[in-house]
Design an enzyme around this catalytic site. Structure first.
Site, PDB file in Angstrom:
ATOM      1  N   HIS A 100      -2.196  -5.119 -12.808  1.00 25.01           N
ATOM      2  CA  HIS A 100      -1.621  -4.926 -14.141  1.00 25.01           C
ATOM      3  C   HIS A 100      -2.465  -5.601 -15.220  1.00 25.01           C
ATOM      4  O   HIS A 100      -2.662  -5.050 -16.295  1.00 25.01           O
ATOM      5  CB  HIS A 100      -0.181  -5.473 -14.194  1.00 25.01           C
ATOM      6  CG  HIS A 100       0.777  -4.679 -13.363  1.00 25.01           C
ATOM      7  ND1 HIS A 100       2.014  -5.141 -12.978  1.00 25.01           N
ATOM      8  CD2 HIS A 100       0.676  -3.436 -12.820  1.00 25.01           C
ATOM      9  CE1 HIS A 100       2.634  -4.215 -12.247  1.00 25.01           C
ATOM     10  NE2 HIS A 100       1.834  -3.185 -12.135  1.00 25.01           N
TER      11      HIS A 100
ATOM     12  N   GLN B 141       0.798  -1.218   0.000  1.00 23.31           N
ATOM     13  CA  GLN B 141       0.000   0.000   0.000  1.00 23.31           C
ATOM     14  C   GLN B 141       0.836   1.275   0.000  1.00 23.31           C
ATOM     15  O   GLN B 141       0.332   2.344  -0.338  1.00 23.31           O
ATOM     16  CB  GLN B 141      -0.942  -0.003   1.203  1.00 23.31           C
ATOM     17  CG  GLN B 141      -1.985  -1.111   1.101  1.00 23.31           C
ATOM     18  CD  GLN B 141      -2.905  -1.161   2.311  1.00 23.31           C
ATOM     19  OE1 GLN B 141      -2.585  -1.802   3.296  1.00 23.31           O
ATOM     20  NE2 GLN B 141      -4.029  -0.489   2.250  1.00 23.31           N
TER      21      GLN B 141
ATOM     22  N   ASN C  10      -8.048  -5.784  14.274  1.00 22.89           N
ATOM     23  CA  ASN C  10      -8.408  -4.555  13.576  1.00 22.89           C
ATOM     24  C   ASN C  10      -9.920  -4.405  13.639  1.00 22.89           C
ATOM     25  O   ASN C  10     -10.646  -5.386  13.467  1.00 22.89           O
ATOM     26  CB  ASN C  10      -8.026  -4.637  12.094  1.00 22.89           C
ATOM     27  CG  ASN C  10      -6.533  -4.830  11.885  1.00 22.89           C
ATOM     28  OD1 ASN C  10      -5.730  -4.652  12.808  1.00 22.89           O
ATOM     29  ND2 ASN C  10      -6.147  -5.206  10.664  1.00 22.89           N
TER      30      ASN C  10
ATOM     31  N   HIS D 293       1.084  -9.357   4.588  1.00 18.06           N
ATOM     32  CA  HIS D 293      -0.120  -8.505   4.560  1.00 18.06           C
ATOM     33  C   HIS D 293      -0.702  -8.524   3.145  1.00 18.06           C
ATOM     34  O   HIS D 293      -0.545  -7.583   2.376  1.00 18.06           O
ATOM     35  CB  HIS D 293       0.265  -7.084   4.996  1.00 18.06           C
ATOM     36  CG  HIS D 293      -0.886  -6.166   5.323  1.00 18.06           C
ATOM     37  ND1 HIS D 293      -1.010  -5.503   6.515  1.00 18.06           N
ATOM     38  CD2 HIS D 293      -1.974  -5.789   4.607  1.00 18.06           C
ATOM     39  CE1 HIS D 293      -2.113  -4.757   6.522  1.00 18.06           C
ATOM     40  NE2 HIS D 293      -2.709  -4.909   5.358  1.00 18.06           N
TER      41      HIS D 293
ATOM     42  N   TYR E 121     -13.285  -1.534  12.655  1.00 20.85           N
ATOM     43  CA  TYR E 121     -13.686  -0.269  12.038  1.00 20.85           C
ATOM     44  C   TYR E 121     -15.150   0.085  12.264  1.00 20.85           C
ATOM     45  O   TYR E 121     -15.500   1.237  12.357  1.00 20.85           O
ATOM     46  CB  TYR E 121     -13.410  -0.316  10.527  1.00 20.85           C
ATOM     47  CG  TYR E 121     -11.928  -0.257  10.205  1.00 20.85           C
ATOM     48  CD1 TYR E 121     -11.290   0.962  10.023  1.00 20.85           C
ATOM     49  CD2 TYR E 121     -11.164  -1.417  10.119  1.00 20.85           C
ATOM     50  CE1 TYR E 121      -9.934   1.038   9.754  1.00 20.85           C
ATOM     51  CE2 TYR E 121      -9.799  -1.354   9.857  1.00 20.85           C
ATOM     52  CZ  TYR E 121      -9.179  -0.126   9.666  1.00 20.85           C
ATOM     53  OH  TYR E 121      -7.839  -0.057   9.409  1.00 20.85           O
TER      54      TYR E 121
ATOM     55  N   ASN F 260      -1.965 -10.686   8.371  1.00 16.98           N
ATOM     56  CA  ASN F 260      -2.945  -9.635   8.593  1.00 16.98           C
ATOM     57  C   ASN F 260      -4.316 -10.066   8.090  1.00 16.98           C
ATOM     58  O   ASN F 260      -4.453 -10.526   6.950  1.00 16.98           O
ATOM     59  CB  ASN F 260      -2.534  -8.373   7.820  1.00 16.98           C
ATOM     60  CG  ASN F 260      -3.589  -7.278   7.936  1.00 16.98           C
ATOM     61  OD1 ASN F 260      -3.803  -6.724   9.011  1.00 16.98           O
ATOM     62  ND2 ASN F 260      -4.277  -6.982   6.833  1.00 16.98           N
ATOM     63  N   GLU F 261      -5.327  -9.920   8.923  1.00 18.18           N
ATOM     64  CA  GLU F 261      -6.723 -10.118   8.539  1.00 18.18           C
ATOM     65  C   GLU F 261      -6.942 -11.342   7.638  1.00 18.18           C
ATOM     66  O   GLU F 261      -7.352 -11.205   6.480  1.00 18.18           O
ATOM     67  CB  GLU F 261      -7.281  -8.864   7.857  1.00 18.18           C
ATOM     68  CG  GLU F 261      -7.327  -7.661   8.758  1.00 18.18           C
ATOM     69  CD  GLU F 261      -8.240  -6.536   8.244  1.00 18.18           C
ATOM     70  OE1 GLU F 261      -8.839  -6.709   7.176  1.00 18.18           O
ATOM     71  OE2 GLU F 261      -8.344  -5.499   8.918  1.00 18.18           O
TER      72      GLU F 261
ATOM     73  N   GLU G 266      -5.365  -1.956  14.251  1.00 19.51           N
ATOM     74  CA  GLU G 266      -5.841  -0.972  13.270  1.00 19.51           C
ATOM     75  C   GLU G 266      -7.179  -0.430  13.711  1.00 19.51           C
ATOM     76  O   GLU G 266      -8.059  -1.182  14.163  1.00 19.51           O
ATOM     77  CB  GLU G 266      -6.079  -1.591  11.880  1.00 19.51           C
ATOM     78  CG  GLU G 266      -4.875  -1.779  11.040  1.00 19.51           C
ATOM     79  CD  GLU G 266      -5.229  -2.359   9.660  1.00 19.51           C
ATOM     80  OE1 GLU G 266      -6.304  -2.033   9.116  1.00 19.51           O
ATOM     81  OE2 GLU G 266      -4.417  -3.141   9.145  1.00 19.51           O
TER      82      GLU G 266
ATOM     83  N   ASP H 274       2.253   0.417  -8.018  1.00 17.24           N
ATOM     84  CA  ASP H 274       3.585   0.537  -8.638  1.00 17.24           C
ATOM     85  C   ASP H 274       4.421   1.633  -7.977  1.00 17.24           C
ATOM     86  O   ASP H 274       5.626   1.470  -7.765  1.00 17.24           O
ATOM     87  CB  ASP H 274       3.468   0.885 -10.126  1.00 17.24           C
ATOM     88  CG  ASP H 274       2.960  -0.287 -10.948  1.00 17.24           C
ATOM     89  OD1 ASP H 274       2.592  -1.323 -10.349  1.00 17.24           O
ATOM     90  OD2 ASP H 274       2.898  -0.157 -12.195  1.00 17.24           O
TER      91      ASP H 274
ATOM     92  N   ARG I  72       3.586   0.006  12.902  1.00 15.50           N
ATOM     93  CA  ARG I  72       3.263  -1.308  12.354  1.00 15.50           C
ATOM     94  C   ARG I  72       3.374  -1.230  10.825  1.00 15.50           C
ATOM     95  O   ARG I  72       2.671  -0.437  10.196  1.00 15.50           O
ATOM     96  CB  ARG I  72       1.832  -1.716  12.773  1.00 15.50           C
ATOM     97  CG  ARG I  72       1.398  -3.008  12.152  1.00 15.50           C
ATOM     98  CD  ARG I  72       0.046  -3.528  12.627  1.00 15.50           C
ATOM     99  NE  ARG I  72      -0.247  -4.683  11.815  1.00 15.50           N
ATOM    100  CZ  ARG I  72      -1.350  -4.864  11.095  1.00 15.50           C
ATOM    101  NH1 ARG I  72      -2.335  -3.991  11.140  1.00 15.50           N
ATOM    102  NH2 ARG I  72      -1.483  -5.940  10.344  1.00 15.50           N
TER     103      ARG I  72
HETATM  104  C1  NOJ Z   1      -7.607  -3.445   6.716  1.00 20.84           C
HETATM  105  C2  NOJ Z   1      -6.254  -3.741   6.167  1.00 20.84           C
HETATM  106  O1  NOJ Z   1      -5.415  -4.396   7.059  1.00 20.84           O
HETATM  107  C3  NOJ Z   1      -5.590  -2.544   5.556  1.00 20.84           C
HETATM  108  O2  NOJ Z   1      -4.668  -2.999   4.635  1.00 20.84           O
HETATM  109  C4  NOJ Z   1      -6.644  -1.644   4.969  1.00 20.84           C
HETATM  110  O3  NOJ Z   1      -6.107  -0.636   4.182  1.00 20.84           O
HETATM  111  C5  NOJ Z   1      -7.438  -1.054   6.099  1.00 20.84           C
HETATM  112  N1  NOJ Z   1      -7.955  -2.120   6.934  1.00 20.84           N
HETATM  113  C6  NOJ Z   1      -8.579  -0.147   5.685  1.00 20.84           C
HETATM  114  O4  NOJ Z   1      -9.500  -0.827   4.941  1.00 20.84           O
END
Ligand code: NOJ
Length: 495
Positions: free
Chosen positions: A63, A43, A331, A146, A333, A190-191, A402, A76, A101
């Site tokens: 791509h 990212q 994480n 990740h 949200y 991750n997740e 997160e 990229d 992190r």
């Molecule tokens: C989850 C992910 O771990 C992360 O890569 C993502 O950008 C954020 N949460 C937001 O969606």
């Protein structure tokens, strides 16, 4: 009509605690509390084909199918952090965070995906990054994988191939031995829920396989095996000399029963087990939650299958898995209301949603983020979520790995972070939940996967049309800096 009535009733019940009169917690956080921010390799790094890095599944997907993202973008160049990591660390330092992190790009370190060839230039990048963090007294918190699986491994089935446990084990051993002297907190994956639902269930992430109710379970099974193997490598070969901790990052919404009825409470627990417990139970207790086992087995039998769609761990694997989270990292949200419903009839194709057999929704009056529709701002749910984890996983040490808001309205971001942190502080104070760290996603705007650069999560803003990717502080950066420095959410804090 009847259904509409139920939903209205449920909304009335659960939306009452909108807590407009809520007062932000003014207790100072403990001195050793870890305030941090997070990113991940694909990212932010860019430099996708530089210094020996080979493609990951995300390079390939973006791509080959530019329409995969609404802005036809890819990673990229991203935030150019491969080149600007020192600048990033200056921002972290100025903010006063205790930890950062970030993740390692597997194919930057092992270009074949295997441990046969280590890419020295890729290794040098992470060595420098970690060294710079240490010089600045910032604790590196390293995610080993990740979402950016090397393409070479996807060609062999990726997480559908049980050999991934060996590929990952070998990769993990390499990174422990290369970086472990300076890393005290490791995250294997991750997740995993997103890796598996997105990659092999619904297909919204690469490799974009659609096989709901089937292959996401296979993916999770192999990923859990891989996690356990890596944990044991760390435990047996590195822990005594390196002295760190290792866990996995799961993701979850807060699930709130639609009413006080027993059926709705059971439904909310069921939802937690199917989403969070899918991974958290195996790493804590050695196996999938009982309710998952029972329901998927039953439905698989009713579909005429001689084997459950939910794979089975051997006794040896259960022993390997049990106790492989040194701390509980998650994480979060948003939130959902969960309601009992009659068991859905058996139909083809199967789905994990039907396997759960509960209804979930978000009341329309819950506040929206300015961006994706699933993202409602529900800070008060943080306390209940933390309490649920405390009660179901033996009162673990918890890291919120997160939390943050995607929005074009930075005032909203400040509101979000302040309120979520405040309810977290309440949970620490009033429910004795052992939270030791909190991590904002993200220090800066970055490539938000299938949504490209259209989503803004950053405390720092980046204009992706500016070829230098200049970082510009938003007011939320100043707000969080203040929190890190004062360990407090309001102007006047008490100890
Ligand atoms: C989850 C992910 O771990 C992360 O890569 C993502 O950008 C954020 N949460 C937001 O969606």
């Amino acid at each position: 009509m009847f259904l509409y009535g139920i939903v209205l009733f449920a909304v009335a019940v659960v939306s009452s605690p909108l807590k407009n009169d809520y007062v932000i917690n003014n207790k100072r956080f403990p001195e050793n509390f870890m305030f941090g921010v997070a990113t991940s390799a694909y990212q932010i790094e860019g430099a996708w084909n530089v210094d020996g890095r080979t493609p990951s599944i995300w390079d390939n997907m973006t791509h080959m199918n530019p329409d995969f993202t609404p802005d036809k973008s890819n990673g990229d160049v991203a935030c150019l952090s491969y080149y600007k990591y020192k600048e990033d660390i200056k921002l972290l330092k100025a903010m006063g965070v205790k930890h950062y992190r970030f993740s390692l790009s597997w194919s930057r370190i092992l270009p074949t995906g295997y441990a046969d060839k280590i890419n020295e230039l890729g290794v040098a990048y992470y060595k420098n990054l970690i060294a710079e963090l240490k010089i600045n007294d910032i604790e590196p918190l390293v995610t080993i994988s990740h979402w950016d699986l090397p393409l070479t491994l996807e060609a062999l089935g990726g997480f559908l191939n049980e050999d991934i446990q060996w590929w990952f084990q070998d990769y993990a051993r390499v990174v422990f031995s290369l970086f472990g002297d300076d890393v005290k907190y490791w995250i294997t994956f991750n997740e995993p829920r997103q890796t598996c639902m997105g990659g092999y269930g619904y297909g919204y992430y690469p490799p974009a396989i659609h096989s709901e109710g089937l292959l996401e379970y296979v993916c999770a099974h192999n990923l859990l095996r891989a996690h356990a193997r890596a944990w044991h490598v760390y435990n047996n070969e590195f822990r005594s000399t390196q002295g760190g901790k290792i866990s996995i990052v799961v993701d979850t919404s807060a699930y709130i029963p639609a009413s006080d009825n027993e059926e709705d409470k059971v439904a909310a627990d069921t939802k937690y087990y199917f989403e969070l417990g899918w991974f958290a139970n195996p790493v804590h207790y050695g196996d999938y939650p009982e309710i998952m086992r029972t329901r998927v087995d039953q439905r698989s039998r009713a579909e005429g299958r001689s084997q459950s769609r939910l794979p089975v761990f051997t006794d040896e694997e259960k022993n390997l898995l049990k106790g492989t989270a040194d701390f509980f990292a998650f994480n979060t949200y948003s939130a959902n209301i969960v309601q009992h419903m009659d068991d859905p009839p058996i139909s083809y194709p199967p789905s994990k949603y039907q396997d759960q057999g509960v209804r979930d929704f978000q009341p329309s009056e819950w506040q929206n983020s300015t961006q994706p529709s699933w993202f409602k701002i529900v800070p008060w749910c943080m306390r209940g979520l933390l309490k649920w984890i405390k009660d179901h996983y033996e009162d673990p040490d918890i890291l919120i790995s997160e939390n943050g808001l995607c929005t074009d309205d930075d005032e909203k971001r400040i509101y979000y972070i302040k309120n979520y942190m405040s309810y977290m502080r309440d949970a620490m104070e009033l429910d004795d939940v052992k939270v030791f760290g909190y991590t904002v996603w993200s220090i800066m705007d970055n490539f938000e996967w299938q949504l490209g650069y259209t989503q803004k999560y950053g405390l720092y803003e980046i204009d992706f049309n500016d070829e230098n990717r200049t970082r510009k502080a938003r007011p939320s950066a100043e707000f969080y800096t203040n929190v890190c420095k004062t360990r407090c959410l309001t102007d006047e804090c008490v100890d």
